[in-house]
Design a protein around this motif. Structure first.
Motif, PDB file in Angstrom:
ATOM      1  N   LYS A   3       1.272  29.097  10.106  1.00 47.88           N
ATOM      2  CA  LYS A   3       0.727  28.959   8.756  1.00 47.88           C
ATOM      3  C   LYS A   3       1.819  29.177   7.706  1.00 47.88           C
ATOM      4  O   LYS A   3       1.855  28.485   6.693  1.00 47.88           O
ATOM      5  CB  LYS A   3      -0.424  29.937   8.527  1.00 47.88           C
ATOM      6  CG  LYS A   3      -1.678  29.579   9.265  1.00 47.88           C
ATOM      7  CD  LYS A   3      -2.780  30.569   8.972  1.00 47.88           C
ATOM      8  CE  LYS A   3      -4.033  30.210   9.760  1.00 47.88           C
ATOM      9  NZ  LYS A   3      -5.129  31.130   9.472  1.00 47.88           N
ATOM     10  N   ILE A   6       3.976  26.030   7.566  1.00 47.72           N
ATOM     11  CA  ILE A   6       3.255  24.962   6.865  1.00 47.72           C
ATOM     12  C   ILE A   6       3.282  25.225   5.365  1.00 47.72           C
ATOM     13  O   ILE A   6       3.529  24.314   4.567  1.00 47.72           O
ATOM     14  CB  ILE A   6       1.802  24.825   7.389  1.00 47.72           C
ATOM     15  CG1 ILE A   6       1.815  24.287   8.827  1.00 47.72           C
ATOM     16  CG2 ILE A   6       0.985  23.918   6.478  1.00 47.72           C
ATOM     17  CD1 ILE A   6       0.474  24.282   9.509  1.00 47.72           C
ATOM     18  N   LEU A   7       3.084  26.466   4.977  1.00 42.46           N
ATOM     19  CA  LEU A   7       3.123  26.838   3.567  1.00 42.46           C
ATOM     20  C   LEU A   7       4.507  26.585   2.966  1.00 42.46           C
ATOM     21  O   LEU A   7       4.631  26.050   1.862  1.00 42.46           O
ATOM     22  CB  LEU A   7       2.713  28.306   3.389  1.00 42.46           C
ATOM     23  CG  LEU A   7       2.629  28.813   1.963  1.00 42.46           C
ATOM     24  CD1 LEU A   7       1.585  28.040   1.175  1.00 42.46           C
ATOM     25  CD2 LEU A   7       2.312  30.293   1.950  1.00 42.46           C
ATOM     26  N   VAL A   9       6.796  24.442   4.040  1.00 42.47           N
ATOM     27  CA  VAL A   9       6.985  22.989   3.970  1.00 42.47           C
ATOM     28  C   VAL A   9       6.210  22.416   2.785  1.00 42.47           C
ATOM     29  O   VAL A   9       6.724  21.582   2.034  1.00 42.47           O
ATOM     30  CB  VAL A   9       6.568  22.311   5.298  1.00 42.47           C
ATOM     31  CG1 VAL A   9       6.498  20.804   5.140  1.00 42.47           C
ATOM     32  CG2 VAL A   9       7.521  22.702   6.407  1.00 42.47           C
ATOM     33  N   LEU A  10       4.998  22.878   2.582  1.00 44.34           N
ATOM     34  CA  LEU A  10       4.169  22.417   1.468  1.00 44.34           C
ATOM     35  C   LEU A  10       4.828  22.756   0.129  1.00 44.34           C
ATOM     36  O   LEU A  10       4.897  21.913  -0.769  1.00 44.34           O
ATOM     37  CB  LEU A  10       2.770  23.044   1.557  1.00 44.34           C
ATOM     38  CG  LEU A  10       1.751  22.573   0.541  1.00 44.34           C
ATOM     39  CD1 LEU A  10       1.511  21.076   0.668  1.00 44.34           C
ATOM     40  CD2 LEU A  10       0.453  23.330   0.721  1.00 44.34           C
ATOM     41  N   ILE A  11       5.354  23.954   0.007  1.00 41.25           N
ATOM     42  CA  ILE A  11       6.040  24.366  -1.233  1.00 41.25           C
ATOM     43  C   ILE A  11       7.275  23.492  -1.466  1.00 41.25           C
ATOM     44  O   ILE A  11       7.515  23.042  -2.587  1.00 41.25           O
ATOM     45  CB  ILE A  11       6.400  25.867  -1.185  1.00 41.25           C
ATOM     46  CG1 ILE A  11       5.121  26.707  -1.281  1.00 41.25           C
ATOM     47  CG2 ILE A  11       7.373  26.223  -2.311  1.00 41.25           C
ATOM     48  CD1 ILE A  11       5.334  28.186  -1.023  1.00 41.25           C
ATOM     49  N   VAL A  13       7.780  20.413  -0.403  1.00 41.20           N
ATOM     50  CA  VAL A  13       7.309  19.073  -0.781  1.00 41.20           C
ATOM     51  C   VAL A  13       6.885  19.048  -2.254  1.00 41.20           C
ATOM     52  O   VAL A  13       7.235  18.130  -3.003  1.00 41.20           O
ATOM     53  CB  VAL A  13       6.168  18.601   0.142  1.00 41.20           C
ATOM     54  CG1 VAL A  13       5.488  17.361  -0.411  1.00 41.20           C
ATOM     55  CG2 VAL A  13       6.694  18.361   1.549  1.00 41.20           C
ATOM     56  N   ILE A  14       6.162  20.054  -2.681  1.00 45.69           N
ATOM     57  CA  ILE A  14       5.727  20.133  -4.073  1.00 45.69           C
ATOM     58  C   ILE A  14       6.930  20.232  -5.008  1.00 45.69           C
ATOM     59  O   ILE A  14       7.001  19.537  -6.022  1.00 45.69           O
ATOM     60  CB  ILE A  14       4.748  21.315  -4.282  1.00 45.69           C
ATOM     61  CG1 ILE A  14       3.427  21.023  -3.582  1.00 45.69           C
ATOM     62  CG2 ILE A  14       4.528  21.593  -5.767  1.00 45.69           C
ATOM     63  CD1 ILE A  14       2.481  22.206  -3.523  1.00 45.69           C
ATOM     64  N   SER A  17       8.675  16.927  -5.210  1.00 42.37           N
ATOM     65  CA  SER A  17       7.881  15.994  -6.017  1.00 42.37           C
ATOM     66  C   SER A  17       8.069  16.265  -7.499  1.00 42.37           C
ATOM     67  O   SER A  17       8.239  15.337  -8.290  1.00 42.37           O
ATOM     68  CB  SER A  17       6.394  16.101  -5.663  1.00 42.37           C
ATOM     69  OG  SER A  17       6.184  15.739  -4.328  1.00 42.37           O
TER      70      SER A  17
END
Length: 187
Positions: A3, A6-7, A9-11, A13-14, A17
């Motif tokens: 988890k 994943i968090l 990686v998500l940060i 990506v954001i 962006s």
């Protein structure tokens, strides 16, 4: 642990962006060129890069770019097919921004037939034949919507010259008095 990865990686990506959107501003560009990648009127991308013109092939990306009066907008006639209502409405909000349409040398056709920059009562009353004649005039058209609501325009017939376009955009960015000089110049 999964988890957390994943968090992370998500940060990332954001953040990437956000960086991409912020990097796509007009601060480094004289103009934004919105064109269809398949049939642009200005084909030499190196010339555009040298002139500090950002090429965009997607209207949604164009809308995300922060455009202010430090740059201009160049619209390629290749993007002016089908329903243009959203593009037209977006362009009408670009107050004090030089707008160039490449591929149409007649501003009456470009801004009163393809785009509708004014209320329909102010559209010149020409026959369909006359508008068709206007549509065949090669070159580019310039428009500028002043803060007062006044709309200026001028056509430049003939060869599409990126240096001439860049010069017009640079002058128009200086404000309404320069725009008036562009429109009243007989060159």
């Amino acid at each position: 642990m999964k988890k957390i990865m994943i968090l992370i990686v998500l940060i990332i990506v954001i953040l990437l962006s956000i960086y991409y959107v912020k990097s796509q501003t007009n601060k480094d560009y004289q103009a934004i060129y919105f064109t269809d990648s398949k049939s642009p009127q200005i084909e030499n991308l190196k010339t555009l890069k040298d002139a500090k013109i950002l090429v965009v092939n997607d209207f949604n990306k164009l809308k995300k770019i922060k455009i202010d009066n430090n740059s201009g907008i160049i619209i390629d006639k290749s993007t002016m097919q089908g329903n243009m209502k959203e593009l037209n409405e977006w362009l009408k909000k670009q107050v004090e921004i030089p707008i160039i349409v490449v591929g149409y040398g007649n501003p009456t056709y470009a801004f009163f037939k393809k785009f509708i920059f004014t209320d329909e009562n102010k559209i010149p009353d020409f026959s369909d034949e006359k508008f068709k004649e206007f549509s065949k005039q090669k070159g580019f058209s310039f428009a500028y919507i002043a803060k007062s609501g006044e709309i200026y325009g001028k056509g430049f017939k003939g060869k599409i010259d990126i240096n001439n376009i860049s010069e017009i955009i640079a002058k128009a960015k200086k404000g309404e008095k320069e725009v008036q000089a562009i429109v009243n110049n007989n060159n």
